[in-house]
Design a protein around this motif. Structure first.
Motif, PDB file in Angstrom:
ATOM      1  N   UNK A   1      81.961 -14.044  -2.050  1.00 50.79           N
ATOM      2  CA  UNK A   1      81.911 -13.232  -3.195  1.00 50.79           C
ATOM      3  C   UNK A   1      80.637 -12.431  -3.560  1.00 50.79           C
ATOM      4  N   UNK A   2      79.522 -12.909  -2.805  1.00 57.06           N
ATOM      5  CA  UNK A   2      78.103 -12.302  -2.544  1.00 57.06           C
ATOM      6  C   UNK A   2      77.312 -12.576  -1.937  1.00 57.06           C
ATOM      7  N   UNK A   3      76.169 -12.252  -1.182  1.00 54.91           N
ATOM      8  CA  UNK A   3      75.809 -12.228  -0.553  1.00 54.91           C
ATOM      9  C   UNK A   3      74.534 -13.673  -1.157  1.00 54.91           C
ATOM     10  N   UNK A   4      74.698 -14.103  -2.153  1.00 55.44           N
ATOM     11  CA  UNK A   4      73.899 -15.143  -2.510  1.00 55.44           C
ATOM     12  C   UNK A   4      74.905 -16.402  -2.553  1.00 55.44           C
ATOM     13  N   UNK A   5      76.098 -16.338  -2.108  1.00 57.48           N
ATOM     14  CA  UNK A   5      76.977 -17.604  -2.506  1.00 57.48           C
ATOM     15  C   UNK A   5      77.192 -17.645  -1.805  1.00 57.48           C
ATOM     16  N   UNK A   6      76.504 -17.205   0.094  1.00 60.60           N
ATOM     17  CA  UNK A   6      77.166 -18.158   1.278  1.00 60.60           C
ATOM     18  C   UNK A   6      77.323 -19.242   1.166  1.00 60.60           C
ATOM     19  N   UNK A   7      77.681 -19.487   2.124  1.00 58.31           N
ATOM     20  CA  UNK A   7      77.166 -21.231   2.197  1.00 58.31           C
ATOM     21  C   UNK A   7      76.397 -21.319   4.093  1.00 58.31           C
ATOM     22  N   UNK A   8      76.587 -22.521   3.778  1.00 59.27           N
ATOM     23  CA  UNK A   8      75.946 -22.870   5.765  1.00 59.27           C
ATOM     24  C   UNK A   8      77.619 -23.548   6.332  1.00 59.27           C
ATOM     25  N   UNK A   9      76.904 -22.893   7.436  1.00 57.42           N
ATOM     26  CA  UNK A   9      77.667 -23.435   8.488  1.00 57.42           C
ATOM     27  C   UNK A   9      77.633 -24.551   9.242  1.00 57.42           C
ATOM     28  N   UNK A  10      78.733 -25.441  10.484  1.00 51.97           N
ATOM     29  CA  UNK A  10      78.000 -26.606  10.123  1.00 51.97           C
ATOM     30  C   UNK A  10      76.890 -26.420  11.328  1.00 51.97           C
ATOM     31  N   UNK A  11      76.999 -25.541  12.063  1.00 52.07           N
ATOM     32  CA  UNK A  11      76.058 -25.136  13.321  1.00 52.07           C
ATOM     33  C   UNK A  11      74.435 -25.056  12.264  1.00 52.07           C
ATOM     34  N   UNK A  12      74.673 -24.265  11.315  1.00 52.16           N
ATOM     35  CA  UNK A  12      73.297 -24.192  10.341  1.00 52.16           C
ATOM     36  C   UNK A  12      73.256 -25.558  10.222  1.00 52.16           C
ATOM     37  N   UNK A  13      73.478 -26.228   9.621  1.00 48.55           N
ATOM     38  CA  UNK A  13      72.967 -27.644   9.285  1.00 48.55           C
ATOM     39  C   UNK A  13      72.542 -28.528  10.478  1.00 48.55           C
TER      40      UNK A  13
ATOM     41  N   UNK B   1      69.794 -20.969   1.018  1.00 45.26           N
ATOM     42  CA  UNK B   1      68.577 -21.740   1.365  1.00 45.26           C
ATOM     43  C   UNK B   1      68.327 -22.699   0.393  1.00 45.26           C
ATOM     44  N   UNK B   2      69.291 -23.123  -0.376  1.00 47.84           N
ATOM     45  CA  UNK B   2      69.073 -24.411  -1.162  1.00 47.84           C
ATOM     46  C   UNK B   2      69.426 -25.207  -0.424  1.00 47.84           C
ATOM     47  N   UNK B   3      70.376 -25.157   0.405  1.00 46.34           N
ATOM     48  CA  UNK B   3      71.339 -26.044   1.199  1.00 46.34           C
ATOM     49  C   UNK B   3      70.420 -26.495   2.433  1.00 46.34           C
ATOM     50  N   UNK B   4      69.483 -25.232   2.647  1.00 47.34           N
ATOM     51  CA  UNK B   4      67.753 -25.310   3.497  1.00 47.34           C
ATOM     52  C   UNK B   4      67.683 -26.005   3.156  1.00 47.34           C
ATOM     53  N   UNK B   5      67.448 -26.107   2.238  1.00 49.45           N
ATOM     54  CA  UNK B   5      66.297 -26.948   1.446  1.00 49.45           C
ATOM     55  C   UNK B   5      66.389 -28.642   1.225  1.00 49.45           C
ATOM     56  N   UNK B   6      67.222 -28.425   1.025  1.00 50.46           N
ATOM     57  CA  UNK B   6      67.593 -30.344   0.540  1.00 50.46           C
ATOM     58  C   UNK B   6      67.480 -30.581   2.132  1.00 50.46           C
ATOM     59  N   UNK B   7      68.963 -29.924   2.311  1.00 49.99           N
ATOM     60  CA  UNK B   7      68.758 -30.750   3.809  1.00 49.99           C
ATOM     61  C   UNK B   7      67.044 -31.495   4.503  1.00 49.99           C
ATOM     62  N   UNK B   8      66.620 -30.350   4.342  1.00 44.42           N
ATOM     63  CA  UNK B   8      65.255 -30.790   5.236  1.00 44.42           C
ATOM     64  C   UNK B   8      64.468 -31.600   3.676  1.00 44.42           C
ATOM     65  N   UNK B   9      64.525 -32.121   3.041  1.00 44.62           N
ATOM     66  CA  UNK B   9      64.258 -32.331   2.304  1.00 44.62           C
ATOM     67  C   UNK B   9      64.509 -33.577   1.662  1.00 44.62           C
ATOM     68  N   UNK B  10      66.569 -33.727   2.300  1.00 48.78           N
ATOM     69  CA  UNK B  10      66.957 -35.487   3.055  1.00 48.78           C
ATOM     70  C   UNK B  10      66.277 -35.936   4.085  1.00 48.78           C
TER      71      UNK B  10
ATOM     72  N   UNK C   1      62.928 -19.679   7.789  1.00 45.16           N
ATOM     73  CA  UNK C   1      64.500 -19.526   7.523  1.00 45.16           C
ATOM     74  C   UNK C   1      65.855 -20.215   7.265  1.00 45.16           C
ATOM     75  N   UNK C   2      66.901 -19.612   6.930  1.00 47.88           N
ATOM     76  CA  UNK C   2      67.761 -20.837   6.636  1.00 47.88           C
ATOM     77  C   UNK C   2      68.336 -21.000   7.716  1.00 47.88           C
ATOM     78  N   UNK C   3      69.478 -21.592   7.557  1.00 46.75           N
ATOM     79  CA  UNK C   3      70.530 -21.874   8.998  1.00 46.75           C
ATOM     80  C   UNK C   3      71.273 -21.509   8.673  1.00 46.75           C
ATOM     81  N   UNK C   4      72.317 -21.315   9.824  1.00 46.90           N
ATOM     82  CA  UNK C   4      73.651 -20.190   9.848  1.00 46.90           C
ATOM     83  C   UNK C   4      74.295 -20.195   8.729  1.00 46.90           C
TER      84      UNK C   4
END
Length: 146
Positions: free
Chosen positions: A16-28, A54-63, A7-10
């Motif tokens: 503007x929309x649910x799909x556009x929510x970014x990860x927080x520092x805690x989520x990272x 989810x994209x940010x989460x996947x990219x963090x894992x990838x890195x 599951x994505x981080x926090x």
């Protein structure tokens, strides 16, 4: 085959929309703790929801893993996708990491191991194993919460 569901981080509560929510520092930080459980695992592909968090989460894992292949963005990993629809997309015996959302993640875990939906907090990671991704045909090896 092994299948990991993350599951994505926090994420920020508002956008503007649910799909556009970014990860927080805690989520990272949560995501990086979960990624540590994936070090050395035989992941062949990372599939992620098109939602920003989810994209940010996947990219963090990838890195964190030094994973070479690109992340595959798929439209069927969004929160309200029916788990049977998602299951129908898992048509290979590859070792996959899916990065998605609740309630899909918990419902898909339940469907795959033939049990109730799995409660998954942000950045929770589940590992399933079986011969093929079929309903009630996989064993739930572990669920780790950051």
């Amino acid at each position: 085959m092994k299948l990991w569901l993350l599951r994505h981080g926090e994420a920020q509560p508002h956008a503007p929309s649910d799909a556009q929510r970014n990860l927080t520092a805690q989520g990272r930080r949560e995501v990086l703790r979960s990624a540590a459980h994936l070090v050395g695992q035989p992941i062949q592909a990372i599939l992620a929801s098109p939602y920003v968090r989810a994209q940010q989460t996947a990219q963090l894992v990838r890195e964190a893993l030094g994973f070479e292949p690109e992340i595959r963005t798929v439209p069927w990993l969004t929160p309200d996708t029916d788990p049977l629809t998602a299951l129908a997309q898992l048509d290979s015996a590859d070792n996959l990491l899916l990065v998605s959302h609740q309630p899909l993640v918990g419902n898909l875990i339940g469907l795959l191991h033939g049990g109730p939906p799995q409660p998954m907090s942000t950045a929770s990671l589940a590992e399933l194993e079986g011969d093929w991704p079929l309903a009630a045909a996989m064993a739930l090896n572990s669920v780790k919460h950051p």
